[in-house]
Design a protein around this motif. Sequence first.
Motif, mmCIF file in Angstrom:
data_model
loop_
_atom_site.group_PDB
_atom_site.id
_atom_site.type_symbol
_atom_site.label_atom_id
_atom_site.label_comp_id
_atom_site.label_asym_id
_atom_site.label_seq_id
_atom_site.Cartn_x
_atom_site.Cartn_y
_atom_site.Cartn_z
ATOM 1 N N LEU A 68 -16.889 7.733 -9.700
ATOM 2 C CA LEU A 68 -15.710 8.118 -10.477
ATOM 3 C C LEU A 68 -14.867 9.128 -9.716
ATOM 4 O O LEU A 68 -13.631 9.049 -9.702
ATOM 5 C CB LEU A 68 -16.128 8.676 -11.832
ATOM 6 C CG LEU A 68 -15.030 8.954 -12.835
ATOM 7 C CD1 LEU A 68 -14.283 7.674 -13.168
ATOM 8 C CD2 LEU A 68 -15.615 9.548 -14.092
ATOM 9 N N THR A 69 -15.521 10.072 -9.037
ATOM 10 C CA THR A 69 -14.804 11.048 -8.219
ATOM 11 C C THR A 69 -14.088 10.371 -7.053
ATOM 12 O O THR A 69 -12.933 10.690 -6.758
ATOM 13 C CB THR A 69 -15.784 12.114 -7.694
ATOM 14 O OG1 THR A 69 -16.448 12.710 -8.799
ATOM 15 C CG2 THR A 69 -15.070 13.178 -6.889
ATOM 16 N N LEU A 70 -14.765 9.428 -6.398
ATOM 17 C CA LEU A 70 -14.120 8.701 -5.299
ATOM 18 C C LEU A 70 -12.910 7.901 -5.768
ATOM 19 O O LEU A 70 -11.886 7.846 -5.078
ATOM 20 C CB LEU A 70 -15.128 7.766 -4.631
ATOM 21 C CG LEU A 70 -16.159 8.418 -3.735
ATOM 22 C CD1 LEU A 70 -17.136 7.365 -3.226
ATOM 23 C CD2 LEU A 70 -15.492 9.106 -2.567
ATOM 24 N N VAL A 71 -13.009 7.298 -6.938
ATOM 25 C CA VAL A 71 -11.877 6.538 -7.480
ATOM 26 C C VAL A 71 -10.708 7.471 -7.780
ATOM 27 O O VAL A 71 -9.551 7.155 -7.478
ATOM 28 C CB VAL A 71 -12.312 5.743 -8.729
ATOM 29 C CG1 VAL A 71 -11.109 5.193 -9.480
ATOM 30 C CG2 VAL A 71 -13.246 4.619 -8.340
ATOM 31 N N ALA A 72 -10.995 8.636 -8.348
ATOM 32 C CA ALA A 72 -9.926 9.595 -8.653
ATOM 33 C C ALA A 72 -9.272 10.104 -7.376
ATOM 34 O O ALA A 72 -8.035 10.195 -7.292
ATOM 35 C CB ALA A 72 -10.484 10.755 -9.468
ATOM 36 N N ILE A 73 -10.068 10.439 -6.368
ATOM 37 C CA ILE A 73 -9.516 10.907 -5.092
ATOM 38 C C ILE A 73 -8.669 9.821 -4.441
ATOM 39 O O ILE A 73 -7.586 10.082 -3.921
ATOM 40 C CB ILE A 73 -10.642 11.372 -4.156
ATOM 41 C CG1 ILE A 73 -11.260 12.660 -4.677
ATOM 42 C CG2 ILE A 73 -10.136 11.557 -2.733
ATOM 43 C CD1 ILE A 73 -12.529 13.074 -3.933
ATOM 44 N N SER A 74 -9.151 8.590 -4.502
ATOM 45 C CA SER A 74 -8.391 7.478 -3.928
ATOM 46 C C SER A 74 -7.074 7.267 -4.666
ATOM 47 O O SER A 74 -6.038 7.016 -4.045
ATOM 48 C CB SER A 74 -9.229 6.204 -3.979
ATOM 49 O OG SER A 74 -8.513 5.115 -3.505
ATOM 50 N N LEU A 87 -3.438 7.580 -2.943
ATOM 51 C CA LEU A 87 -2.465 6.484 -2.948
ATOM 52 C C LEU A 87 -1.155 6.914 -3.586
ATOM 53 O O LEU A 87 -0.077 6.516 -3.137
ATOM 54 C CB LEU A 87 -3.035 5.266 -3.691
ATOM 55 C CG LEU A 87 -4.087 4.475 -2.942
ATOM 56 C CD1 LEU A 87 -4.689 3.419 -3.847
ATOM 57 C CD2 LEU A 87 -3.487 3.832 -1.704
ATOM 58 N N LYS A 88 -1.227 7.724 -4.620
ATOM 59 C CA LYS A 88 -0.016 8.197 -5.276
ATOM 60 C C LYS A 88 0.766 9.118 -4.336
ATOM 61 O O LYS A 88 1.986 9.056 -4.259
ATOM 62 C CB LYS A 88 -0.346 8.941 -6.564
ATOM 63 C CG LYS A 88 0.878 9.400 -7.311
ATOM 64 C CD LYS A 88 0.542 9.968 -8.645
ATOM 65 C CE LYS A 88 1.694 10.546 -9.410
ATOM 66 N NZ LYS A 88 3.014 10.338 -8.968
ATOM 67 N N ARG A 89 0.048 9.965 -3.607
ATOM 68 C CA ARG A 89 0.714 10.902 -2.692
ATOM 69 C C ARG A 89 1.389 10.180 -1.531
ATOM 70 O O ARG A 89 2.494 10.541 -1.119
ATOM 71 C CB ARG A 89 -0.307 11.915 -2.161
ATOM 72 C CG ARG A 89 0.346 13.054 -1.409
ATOM 73 C CD ARG A 89 -0.656 14.058 -0.937
ATOM 74 N NE ARG A 89 -1.531 13.401 0.028
ATOM 75 C CZ ARG A 89 -2.759 13.774 0.304
ATOM 76 N NH1 ARG A 89 -3.297 14.773 -0.345
ATOM 77 N NH2 ARG A 89 -3.478 13.136 1.195
ATOM 78 N N THR A 90 0.753 9.128 -1.014
ATOM 79 C CA THR A 90 1.344 8.397 0.108
ATOM 80 C C THR A 90 2.508 7.511 -0.325
ATOM 81 O O THR A 90 3.359 7.177 0.475
ATOM 82 C CB THR A 90 0.300 7.542 0.826
ATOM 83 O OG1 THR A 90 -0.271 6.610 -0.083
ATOM 84 C CG2 THR A 90 -0.773 8.406 1.453
ATOM 85 N N SER A 91 2.550 7.113 -1.595
ATOM 86 C CA SER A 91 3.644 6.254 -2.047
ATOM 87 C C SER A 91 4.914 7.048 -2.368
ATOM 88 O O SER A 91 5.972 6.480 -2.486
ATOM 89 C CB SER A 91 3.207 5.458 -3.273
ATOM 90 O OG SER A 91 2.996 6.314 -4.372
#
Length: 72
Positions: free
Chosen positions: A57-63, A67-71
């Motif tokens: 769950l932590t990995l999914v949140a970090i990902s 992704l939001k930051r790079t977009s």
Amino acid sequence: MIALIVSATAAAAAIMYLAHNGSDDANWLVVCLQFTNFCQQVTGAVVVSFVATVFLLTLVAISAFSLKRTSD
């Protein structure tokens, strides 16, 4: 994938509950006494499953944040 891990953890937790509290019909207390360390191994497996669930769950949140930051 998280739903699959959570459902597997819940199934293991149900077995752990039966193993520790016993069931007169299933004779779980006899199983715990006959097979050495069975109840302790099931408990350890449930703990590791909960840790894996939190880790995923932590990995999914970090990902998602990445992704939001790079977009932007």
